[in-house]
Enzyme design. Sequence first.
Site, PDB file in Angstrom:
ATOM      1  N   LYS A   1       0.782  -1.117  -0.160  1.00 37.54           N
ATOM      2  CA  LYS A   1       0.171   0.210   0.630  1.00 37.54           C
ATOM      3  C   LYS A   1       0.680   1.445  -0.050  1.00 37.54           C
ATOM      4  CE  LYS A   1       0.057   0.233   5.099  1.00 37.54           C
ATOM      5  NZ  LYS A   1      -1.695   0.040   6.437  1.00 37.54           N
TER       6      LYS A   1
ATOM      7  N   TYR B   1      13.982  31.469   3.234  1.00 37.07           N
ATOM      8  CA  TYR B   1      13.233  31.679   3.823  1.00 37.07           C
ATOM      9  C   TYR B   1      12.765  32.950   5.297  1.00 37.07           C
ATOM     10  CZ  TYR B   1      10.369  31.215  -0.333  1.00 37.07           C
ATOM     11  OH  TYR B   1       9.618  31.400  -1.899  1.00 37.07           O
TER      12      TYR B   1
ATOM     13  N   MET C   1      10.038  25.127  -1.092  1.00 35.67           N
ATOM     14  CA  MET C   1       9.044  23.804  -2.335  1.00 35.67           C
ATOM     15  C   MET C   1       9.972  22.936  -2.655  1.00 35.67           C
ATOM     16  SD  MET C   1       5.368  24.871  -4.736  1.00 35.67           S
ATOM     17  CE  MET C   1       5.046  25.183  -3.288  1.00 35.67           C
TER      18      MET C   1
END
Length: 366
Positions: free
Chosen positions: A40, A263, A310
């Site tokens: 899974k 950031y 990101m």
Amino acid sequence: MISSLHRPTVARVDLEAIQANIDKIQRHIPKKVKTYAVVKANAYGHGAVAVSKAVEDQVDGYCVSNLDEALELRQAGIDKEILILGVILASELQLAIKHQLTITVASLEWLELAKKESVDFSQLHVHVKVDSGMGRIGVRSLAEANQLISILSDMGVQLDGIFTHFATADESDHAMFDKQLTFFKQLVEQLDKRPALVHASNSATSLWHSETIFNAIRLGIVIYGLNPSGNSLSLPCPLKEALSLESRLVHVKQIQAGDSVGYGASYVAAESEYVGTLPIGYADGWTRNMQGFKVLVEGEFCDIIGRVSMDQLTIRLLQAYPIGTKVTLIGQQGKQVITATDVADYRGTINYEVLCLLSDRIPREY
């Protein structure tokens, strides 16, 4: 999500390690039992189709979470038994029958919905789920189990198995495990009609409670070479971690004291230093809170500095390495090793989550 095939970030999966891990665990089990490989969540991030094909000769079937995961295997040509551990929609029963999938039946309420479907129930294979204390899905009493099994029999369903899942099999305190085991054993022994297959052994149970195995096991995280307990319990047999995560430097620069990185300008250089940029970020599953974790460059540990973005992260280099230099985030480089459990410990989570979070943007190489 499209794999970033033209970016030097890759997860390498050692299929031979997975095969060897299964062999070691099967030899650890004191008796011959049916073996399911749990694939899974894209085989815990390793690639469900590739892993399923690689272990096909070693296992009797596969466990997945949902109908879509099962269909992916069937469409890839996997024809062995596939047990769906979660509850599917009653309206999807025809799909399960068409593709010869074994489903989980977990409640009388669901069964009443299923009875309304116009399908050939004689072609439907099911396992009954017992909630012995996990608290998610399953029948919770002998009376409910007997009633459910009686209705399934009247419907002509192929009742193949009954199973449960332990909540604390990977912990040193056995109180909850023993409570669940006792409940499940007594329920199975008192059933009016007992299915042929009885299973409760996940990875942890197969490793540390092998004497409690019924006649089937469900091997998940262990076949990928990871300890289900993290580092809490020692493995009874040596396993090899199958997945490594690598990237390469795409930018190298020298910054000066007082220069900030990332950031929020959360990292400020105390002195002149070299900084390298890697094309991997939280969209790939390398989470934003990994600032301060160490990766490997030329066999030496280097700190992640600044917040993970990101798509990119930055590391403090020991020297000005050339663009294209390999960086290991999980795996071995030289004499040093970073494990998925190391990553999990830093994040305050479990190794399962570290691997499952690796997104489809990262190509898998075998």
